[in-house]
Design a protein around this motif. Structure first.
Motif, PDB file in Angstrom:
ATOM      1  N   ARG A 139      51.623  58.972  54.745  1.00  0.00           N
ATOM      2  CA  ARG A 139      52.193  58.491  53.478  1.00  0.00           C
ATOM      3  C   ARG A 139      51.116  58.448  52.400  1.00  0.00           C
ATOM      4  NH1 ARG A 139      55.873  53.288  53.453  1.00  0.00           N
ATOM      5  NH2 ARG A 139      57.256  54.790  54.457  1.00  0.00           N
ATOM      6  N   SER A 140      49.914  58.019  52.765  1.00  0.00           N
ATOM      7  CA  SER A 140      48.813  57.975  51.816  1.00  0.00           C
ATOM      8  C   SER A 140      48.522  59.363  51.248  1.00  0.00           C
ATOM      9  CB  SER A 140      47.560  57.419  52.497  1.00  0.00           C
ATOM     10  OG  SER A 140      46.459  57.459  51.624  1.00  0.00           O
ATOM     11  N   ALA A 141      48.489  60.362  52.117  1.00  0.00           N
ATOM     12  CA  ALA A 141      48.239  61.741  51.664  1.00  0.00           C
ATOM     13  C   ALA A 141      49.382  62.241  50.789  1.00  0.00           C
ATOM     14  CB  ALA A 141      48.045  62.659  52.862  1.00  0.00           C
ATOM     15  N   ALA A 142      50.616  61.940  51.166  1.00  0.00           N
ATOM     16  CA  ALA A 142      51.782  62.432  50.422  1.00  0.00           C
ATOM     17  C   ALA A 142      51.917  61.763  49.057  1.00  0.00           C
ATOM     18  CB  ALA A 142      53.055  62.207  51.240  1.00  0.00           C
ATOM     19  N   ARG A 147      47.989  57.476  47.397  1.00  0.00           N
ATOM     20  CA  ARG A 147      47.638  56.067  47.188  1.00  0.00           C
ATOM     21  C   ARG A 147      47.180  55.453  48.505  1.00  0.00           C
ATOM     22  NH1 ARG A 147      51.425  52.313  49.008  1.00  0.00           N
ATOM     23  NH2 ARG A 147      53.378  53.234  49.749  1.00  0.00           N
ATOM     24  N   GLU A 148      46.545  54.303  48.395  1.00  0.00           N
ATOM     25  CA  GLU A 148      46.156  53.565  49.594  1.00  0.00           C
ATOM     26  C   GLU A 148      47.410  52.986  50.235  1.00  0.00           C
ATOM     27  OE1 GLU A 148      44.137  49.313  50.293  1.00  0.00           O
ATOM     28  OE2 GLU A 148      42.775  50.773  49.380  1.00  0.00           O
ATOM     29  N   VAL A 149      47.561  53.183  51.513  1.00  0.00           N
ATOM     30  CA  VAL A 149      48.711  52.654  52.244  1.00  0.00           C
ATOM     31  C   VAL A 149      48.184  51.800  53.382  1.00  0.00           C
ATOM     32  CG1 VAL A 149      50.701  53.245  53.678  1.00  0.00           C
ATOM     33  CG2 VAL A 149      50.160  54.641  51.677  1.00  0.00           C
ATOM     34  N   ARG A 150      48.654  50.591  53.442  1.00  0.00           N
ATOM     35  CA  ARG A 150      48.239  49.679  54.509  1.00  0.00           C
ATOM     36  C   ARG A 150      49.163  49.833  55.721  1.00  0.00           C
ATOM     37  NH1 ARG A 150      44.277  46.593  52.867  1.00  0.00           N
ATOM     38  NH2 ARG A 150      43.998  46.214  50.639  1.00  0.00           N
TER      39      ARG A 150
END
Length: 108
Positions: free
Chosen positions: A94-97, A100-103
């Protein structure tokens, strides 16, 4: 690209307060480099004799699961750890897509 599975050159970099660990050659074999490299205290150590074939991890986990059933013990990797591993992978995707930073907590 040389690979047993799919055309990709996956790598993992883990940074911590004591150093950096690189896990190379996860699926592709773009470069002839050590499977694992550790940087700590200004020193770089390479580990060449580390089993790095993805299939080995699936095989070993399956054998451990069967042994756990036969021995009446919990497997080394339980369902909670499997979910945490999946959440980590999904967060990275999800971060790559989304750029953004995804926790990981977003997947709990």
């Amino acid at each position: 690209m040389v690979s047993k599975y799919y055309v990709s050159d996956d790598r993992i970099e883990i940074r911590g307060s004591s150093g950096i660990l690189w896990i190379n050659r996860c699926s592709g074999q773009l470069l002839e480099e050590p499977s694992v490299v550790l940087y700590r205290a200004g020193e770089v150590r390479s580990f060449h004799r580390v089993e790095s074939d993805w299939a080995t991890s699936f095989r070993d986990a399956t054998f451990d699961f069967i042994d756990a059933i036969l021995e009446g013990r919990p497997p080394r990797l339980d369902a909670r750890e499997a979910r945490a591993t999946l959440a980590f992978a999904l967060a990275a995707q999800r971060s790559a897509a989304e750029g953004r930073e995804v926790r990981v907590a977003e997947f709990d």
